[in-house]
Motif scaffolding. Structure first.
Motif, PDB file in Angstrom:
ATOM      1  N   TYR A 154       0.834  -1.207   0.000  1.00  0.00           N
ATOM      2  CA  TYR A 154       0.000   0.000   0.000  1.00  0.00           C
ATOM      3  C   TYR A 154       0.867   1.254   0.000  1.00  0.00           C
ATOM      4  O   TYR A 154       0.561   2.241  -0.683  1.00  0.00           O
ATOM      5  CB  TYR A 154      -0.913  -0.023   1.222  1.00  0.00           C
ATOM      6  CG  TYR A 154      -1.842   1.161   1.331  1.00  0.00           C
ATOM      7  CD1 TYR A 154      -2.832   1.374   0.378  1.00  0.00           C
ATOM      8  CD2 TYR A 154      -1.731   2.057   2.383  1.00  0.00           C
ATOM      9  CE1 TYR A 154      -3.699   2.455   0.472  1.00  0.00           C
ATOM     10  CE2 TYR A 154      -2.580   3.146   2.487  1.00  0.00           C
ATOM     11  CZ  TYR A 154      -3.566   3.334   1.533  1.00  0.00           C
ATOM     12  OH  TYR A 154      -4.408   4.420   1.633  1.00  0.00           O
ATOM     13  N   SER A 159       0.955   4.050  -3.017  1.00  0.00           N
ATOM     14  CA  SER A 159       0.375   5.354  -2.690  1.00  0.00           C
ATOM     15  C   SER A 159       1.088   6.470  -3.445  1.00  0.00           C
ATOM     16  O   SER A 159       2.271   6.374  -3.771  1.00  0.00           O
ATOM     17  CB  SER A 159       0.472   5.610  -1.180  1.00  0.00           C
ATOM     18  OG  SER A 159      -0.257   4.639  -0.468  1.00  0.00           O
ATOM     19  N   LYS A 160       0.355   7.517  -3.697  1.00  0.00           N
ATOM     20  CA  LYS A 160       0.900   8.668  -4.423  1.00  0.00           C
ATOM     21  C   LYS A 160       1.124   9.832  -3.455  1.00  0.00           C
ATOM     22  O   LYS A 160       0.498   9.901  -2.402  1.00  0.00           O
ATOM     23  CB  LYS A 160      -0.043   9.084  -5.549  1.00  0.00           C
ATOM     24  CG  LYS A 160      -0.228   8.021  -6.629  1.00  0.00           C
ATOM     25  CD  LYS A 160      -1.193   8.486  -7.687  1.00  0.00           C
ATOM     26  CE  LYS A 160      -1.282   7.472  -8.836  1.00  0.00           C
ATOM     27  NZ  LYS A 160      -1.762   6.163  -8.397  1.00  0.00           N
ATOM     28  N   VAL A 210       3.631  10.641  -1.507  1.00  0.00           N
ATOM     29  CA  VAL A 210       4.205  10.288  -0.208  1.00  0.00           C
ATOM     30  C   VAL A 210       5.589  10.923  -0.113  1.00  0.00           C
ATOM     31  O   VAL A 210       6.407  10.809  -1.040  1.00  0.00           O
ATOM     32  CB  VAL A 210       4.303   8.766  -0.018  1.00  0.00           C
ATOM     33  CG1 VAL A 210       4.976   8.423   1.302  1.00  0.00           C
ATOM     34  CG2 VAL A 210       2.916   8.149  -0.093  1.00  0.00           C
ATOM     35  N   LYS A 213       9.162   9.157  -0.862  1.00  0.00           N
ATOM     36  CA  LYS A 213       8.802   7.800  -1.299  1.00  0.00           C
ATOM     37  C   LYS A 213       9.866   7.197  -2.208  1.00  0.00           C
ATOM     38  O   LYS A 213      10.238   6.036  -2.067  1.00  0.00           O
ATOM     39  CB  LYS A 213       7.448   7.844  -2.020  1.00  0.00           C
ATOM     40  CG  LYS A 213       7.046   6.522  -2.659  1.00  0.00           C
ATOM     41  CD  LYS A 213       5.752   6.663  -3.448  1.00  0.00           C
ATOM     42  CE  LYS A 213       5.447   5.414  -4.237  1.00  0.00           C
ATOM     43  NZ  LYS A 213       4.221   5.536  -5.034  1.00  0.00           N
ATOM     44  N   ARG A 217       1.808  -4.572  -4.482  1.00  0.00           N
ATOM     45  CA  ARG A 217       1.759  -3.190  -4.976  1.00  0.00           C
ATOM     46  C   ARG A 217       1.177  -3.125  -6.384  1.00  0.00           C
ATOM     47  O   ARG A 217       0.383  -2.234  -6.715  1.00  0.00           O
ATOM     48  CB  ARG A 217       3.156  -2.606  -4.950  1.00  0.00           C
ATOM     49  CG  ARG A 217       3.249  -1.195  -5.529  1.00  0.00           C
ATOM     50  CD  ARG A 217       4.168  -1.172  -6.698  1.00  0.00           C
ATOM     51  NE  ARG A 217       4.365   0.176  -7.199  1.00  0.00           N
ATOM     52  CZ  ARG A 217       4.827   0.449  -8.406  1.00  0.00           C
ATOM     53  NH1 ARG A 217       5.139  -0.547  -9.218  1.00  0.00           N
ATOM     54  NH2 ARG A 217       4.971   1.687  -8.806  1.00  0.00           N
ATOM     55  N   ASP A 221      -8.119   5.049  -8.813  1.00  0.00           N
ATOM     56  CA  ASP A 221      -7.847   6.087  -7.820  1.00  0.00           C
ATOM     57  C   ASP A 221      -9.139   6.736  -7.319  1.00  0.00           C
ATOM     58  O   ASP A 221      -9.204   7.174  -6.168  1.00  0.00           O
ATOM     59  CB  ASP A 221      -6.947   7.168  -8.426  1.00  0.00           C
ATOM     60  CG  ASP A 221      -5.557   6.643  -8.743  1.00  0.00           C
ATOM     61  OD1 ASP A 221      -5.168   5.635  -8.123  1.00  0.00           O
ATOM     62  OD2 ASP A 221      -4.874   7.233  -9.600  1.00  0.00           O
ATOM     63  N   VAL A 276     -10.480   5.189  -4.063  1.00  0.00           N
ATOM     64  CA  VAL A 276      -9.771   5.598  -2.853  1.00  0.00           C
ATOM     65  C   VAL A 276     -10.088   7.049  -2.512  1.00  0.00           C
ATOM     66  O   VAL A 276     -10.306   7.390  -1.334  1.00  0.00           O
ATOM     67  CB  VAL A 276      -8.247   5.403  -3.047  1.00  0.00           C
ATOM     68  CG1 VAL A 276      -7.483   5.915  -1.827  1.00  0.00           C
ATOM     69  CG2 VAL A 276      -7.923   3.939  -3.307  1.00  0.00           C
ATOM     70  N   TYR A 321     -11.707   8.705   0.936  1.00  0.00           N
ATOM     71  CA  TYR A 321     -11.134   9.818   1.694  1.00  0.00           C
ATOM     72  C   TYR A 321     -12.184  10.911   1.921  1.00  0.00           C
ATOM     73  O   TYR A 321     -12.290  11.485   3.018  1.00  0.00           O
ATOM     74  CB  TYR A 321      -9.936  10.410   0.960  1.00  0.00           C
ATOM     75  CG  TYR A 321      -8.620   9.709   1.250  1.00  0.00           C
ATOM     76  CD1 TYR A 321      -8.161   9.570   2.562  1.00  0.00           C
ATOM     77  CD2 TYR A 321      -7.844   9.189   0.219  1.00  0.00           C
ATOM     78  CE1 TYR A 321      -6.961   8.941   2.818  1.00  0.00           C
ATOM     79  CE2 TYR A 321      -6.645   8.554   0.477  1.00  0.00           C
ATOM     80  CZ  TYR A 321      -6.208   8.430   1.779  1.00  0.00           C
ATOM     81  OH  TYR A 321      -5.023   7.806   2.052  1.00  0.00           O
ATOM     82  N   ASP A 347      -6.451   5.749   6.226  1.00  0.00           N
ATOM     83  CA  ASP A 347      -5.706   4.763   5.441  1.00  0.00           C
ATOM     84  C   ASP A 347      -5.950   3.332   5.914  1.00  0.00           C
ATOM     85  O   ASP A 347      -5.996   2.404   5.091  1.00  0.00           O
ATOM     86  CB  ASP A 347      -4.208   5.083   5.513  1.00  0.00           C
ATOM     87  CG  ASP A 347      -3.844   6.324   4.714  1.00  0.00           C
ATOM     88  OD1 ASP A 347      -4.228   6.379   3.537  1.00  0.00           O
ATOM     89  OD2 ASP A 347      -3.199   7.234   5.264  1.00  0.00           O
TER      90      ASP A 347
END
Length: 291
Positions: free
Chosen positions: A97, A101-102, A104, A107, A158, A166, A169, A173, A179
């Motif tokens: 995850y 994730s974008k 981050v 990352k 992943r 997207d 998700v 949110y 999360d």
């Protein structure tokens, strides 16, 4: 369409080659099965090809299941599986995850550090000293905690998570989900086929693992099943014949009990695999085609 003579010859050759491969693959398993129910005296006197059992007997299986080390090996392996698999799946979901994730922070650098561990490690001696300093030596936790997550499996996870839109998700949110809720109540149910494949990967890996136990486990009663099998087959150890309770009776099955132990340690995986085969095919194909 009518096949030409060349096409028919090609098909016949293909069938013959496939039959040979099937025979080469299945005969060792068939040999082990026949040897496990044959007479110990016959196997010692007639080594080589075996097409059917001779002097049928189940004495080797009786001795296998009666010996305390075989039973304790089964128990320890099941304990390792029960403790490892939930930890493996949860940690793999967390890692997958994160990588999917974008936006981050840092990352790219963190993933680079993670990837580095796939090619370089600290080595066996530092790992051994670390286990001893943590008090995990001669403890089944030494076979559970260090292998909590496989980066290769996390990459598979992943890839599966990246296939989820997207918008799904983002709408979660907007509805106020955090999360943890998104991961376990939205993403995890949607990647159940991948999770089943990861369970198979981790489960077979733990079932067949023997090296870590040979390094970190000293007590024979804490050894997993594969270490007992290795001591019996490869190391030529008398670990199964050391007790006075089995003694002479074990010696009368010294050869056939090896084959019985192979069957006992292999059948559980063979029984589970067909139920997960369809998921296994999907998992293998993940990432094979890049859209």
């Amino acid at each position: 369409m009518k096949k030409s003579a060349g096409d028919r010859i090609f098909d016949i050759i293909n069938v013959l080659i496939m039959l040979c491969l099937v025979l080469i693959t299945l005969y060792p398993m068939y040999y082990v099965l026949c040897a496990s129910v044959s007479s110990n005296t016959y196997l010692v006197a007639h080594p080589g090809v075996l097409f059917w059992p001779h002097d049928f007997t189940l004495g080797a299986y009786k001795m296998t299941f009666q010996h305390p080390l075989i039973l304790s090996g089964y128990r320890n392996t099941l304990i390792i599986l029960a403790g490892s698999l939930p930890l493996n799946i949860v940690m793999t979901l967390f890692c997958g995850y994160f990588m999917a994730s974008k936006n981050v922070l840092f990352k790219k650098y963190i993933i680079f550090y993670l990837m580095l561990t796939m090619f370089f490690s600290g080595g066996l001696i530092p790992a051994y000293l670390n286990q001893r300093s943590l008090g995990l030596y001669n403890n089944l936790l030494a076979l559970i905690i260090p292998g909590a997550v496989s980066l290769y499996n996390a990459i598979i996870c992943r890839t599966a998570i990246s296939g989820i839109p997207d918008s799904l998700v983002e709408s979660a949110y907007i509805d106020g989900a955090n999360d943890m809720v998104i991961l376990f109540r939205i993403i995890a149910p949607l990647i159940m086929p991948t999770t089943a494949v990861l369970l198979l990967y981790y489960g077979v890996g733990h079932w067949n693992s023997w090296f870590s136990a040979s390094i970190y486990i000293e007590d024979n009663n804490l050894l997993p099943l594969q270490n007992i099998l290795r001591a019996l087959l490869i190391a030529n150890s008398d670990i199964l014949g050391g007790g006075e309770s089995v003694g002479d009776e074990y010696n009368s099955y010294a050869e056939t009990i090896k084959y019985a132990a192979i069957i006992v340690t292999t059948v559980p995986v063979l029984c589970i695999y067909p139920f997960l085969q369809k998921y296994f095919v999907k998992g293998v194909m993940i990432g094979a085609v890049k859209g």
